[in-house]
Design an enzyme around this catalytic site. Structure first.
Site, short mmCIF file in Angstrom:
data_model
loop_
_atom_site.label_atom_id
_atom_site.label_comp_id
_atom_site.label_asym_id
_atom_site.label_seq_id
_atom_site.Cartn_x
_atom_site.Cartn_y
_atom_site.Cartn_z
N CYS A 1 -11.70 -19.24 1.27
CA CYS A 1 -12.10 -18.66 2.26
C CYS A 1 -12.51 -19.80 3.91
CB CYS A 1 -13.40 -18.32 2.18
SG CYS A 1 -14.52 -19.03 1.25
N HIS B 1 -15.85 -29.29 -3.31
CA HIS B 1 -15.01 -28.83 -2.36
C HIS B 1 -14.90 -29.71 -0.99
CE1 HIS B 1 -13.91 -26.60 0.81
NE2 HIS B 1 -14.30 -26.11 0.81
N ARG C 1 -20.31 -31.13 -14.87
CA ARG C 1 -21.30 -31.15 -15.63
C ARG C 1 -20.96 -30.46 -16.89
NH1 ARG C 1 -23.49 -30.06 -10.53
NH2 ARG C 1 -24.44 -31.80 -9.57
N CYS D 1 -12.64 -25.14 6.29
CA CYS D 1 -12.48 -25.31 4.39
C CYS D 1 -10.57 -25.13 4.65
CB CYS D 1 -12.64 -24.39 4.12
SG CYS D 1 -14.76 -24.90 3.99
N SER E 1 -20.39 -24.24 -4.66
CA SER E 1 -19.57 -25.82 -4.75
C SER E 1 -20.22 -26.72 -4.27
CB SER E 1 -18.44 -25.37 -3.10
OG SER E 1 -18.81 -25.17 -1.86
N GLN F 1 -22.49 -19.60 6.01
CA GLN F 1 -21.62 -19.69 5.17
C GLN F 1 -22.29 -18.55 4.01
OE1 GLN F 1 -18.69 -21.70 4.07
NE2 GLN F 1 -18.18 -22.68 5.70
#
Length: 377
Positions: free
Chosen positions: A363, A333, A205, A89, A232, A150
């Site tokens: 992370c 993400h 949203r 990431c 995410s 994760q």
């Protein structure tokens, strides 16, 4: 002494999975921000020493050297080299760190750092045929697990720090609310390069509630607290930053936005996986000589709601400085693009609000995390 500065930073709006950007080839997503960055700064692409580009799932439409293909798609000279980086990431945040190192060391004068991910076209996990096949038995045995997840890591963090589902859902609502408020205030307008009819981040949203989030089923544990609403969003997008030295920028008549003050990477427990921003922040602050209170804005990637909340609890940072424009829960993400997108958001926020220091951390798989401190110029 040479330094590393960010002259400008640009990003696409973040598209929802199967949304407005889903049919745009990731090479063209990348080329779009390269072109926008050159147009905004008057950059001559022929002067670029390297394009250093993050991308996580380097298969399918993202196979090969997606960065080099983006150079071609942008119409840039064939003489411009490129490389593609994978630190999960944090891939495109790492690209900024590598770019800074390149110009400070004198290996380059101009580097474009950034990244891309089209999660609609190349779903997460596409690089493996079966989950965890990339880990041999010796690795799994070392940590006493049958695999790394994760989502389970997020559940473990929530349990360790005692976060209830309500607390996590409140943070998720905050992300959407801040993202919507920033959008309405025009906070992103100067950094966005609209594409495919999309002019704002698509995943926001409005009007959510704890009651609506409470109806969502947990994903990783039947009696857990992590669900789609406090995680995410799967997304598509790209971002790019022009990195050079103060001296080179002055010669070109550029007024840089910020200096890359400190850049580190750290690693933590790979099973819990997502706590890396905590030691990474500590390492960055120690190396920089700054305190947590010296930092006026933080971008801590919202992979899952427990991640920034645990980071907040451990660092003692002020809540109102954490992800002030919302985060990945609110807007999405796109893995390999997120580091560059977050840094684009951070550096423009610092400029717009006169914030001297900003810190970003993400992370990453394997328990790693990048942390970067920017200083406003």
């Amino acid at each position: 002494m040479r330094d590393a500065v960010i002259v400008d930073a640009v990003r696409t709006p973040i598209g929802r999975r199967n949304g407005a950007l889903s049919e745009v080839h990731p090479v063209n997503l990348s080329a779009h921000v390269l072109t926008a960055l050159a147009e905004r700064t008057g950059l001559d692409p022929a002067t670029v020493d390297d394009v250093q580009w993050g991308c996580v799932s380097q298969v399918g439409a993202q196979a090969g050297i997606v960065s080099r293909s983006a150079v071609f798609a942008a119409g840039w000279p064939e003489t411009v080299p490129a490389t593609t980086i994978n630190r999960a990431c944090g891939s495109s945040q790492q690209s900024v760190s590598f770019a800074a190192g390149s110009v400070i060391s004198g290996q380059a004068d101009v580097v474009i750092a950034g990244g891309v991910e089209s999660m609609s076209q190349v779903p997460m996990g596409s690089a493996v045929k079966t989950p965890n096949e990339n880990y041999p038995a010796e690795v799994l045995e070392r940590f006493g697990v049958s695999g790394f997840s994760q989502g389970i890591g997020a559940e473990m963090i929530a349990e360790k720090w005692g976060f209830s589902r309500t607390q996590l859902d409140e943070f998720a609502l905050r992300s959407h609310e801040l993202s919507a408020a920033a959008t309405d205030a025009g906070a992103f307008d100067r950094q966005l390069a609209p594409l495919a009819g999309l002019t704002t981040d698509e995943g926001i949203r409005r009007g959510g509630s704890l009651e609506s989030l409470a109806k969502l089923k947990t994903v990783f544990k039947e009696d857990g607290v992590i669900h789609a609403g406090n995680s995410s969003q799967i997304s598509d997008g790209a971002g790019a930053l022009l990195v050079t030295t103060s001296e080179y920028a002055a010669a070109q008549g550029w007024a840089p936005l910020a200096r890359i003050h400190t850049a580190v990477v750290a690693a933590d427990d790979p099973v819990v996986m997502l706590t890396g921003p905590i030691p990474a922040t500590e390492k960055a602050l120690k190396r920089s000589g700054l305190s947590i209170d010296d930092i006026g804005a933080f971008e801590i990637n919202e992979a899952f709601a427990p991640v920034p909340l645990a980071w907040l609890a451990e660092t003692g940072a002020k809540l109102d400085r954490l992800n002030p424009l919302g985060g990945a829960i609110g807007v999405g993400h796109p893995l390999g693009g997120s580091g560059a997108i977050l840094m684009t958001r951070l550096v423009h926020h610092m400029r717009d609000n006169g914030i001297r220091y900003g810190l970003q951390s993400m992370c990453e798989a394997g328990g790693m995390a990048n942390a970067t401190i920017l200083e406003l110029l």
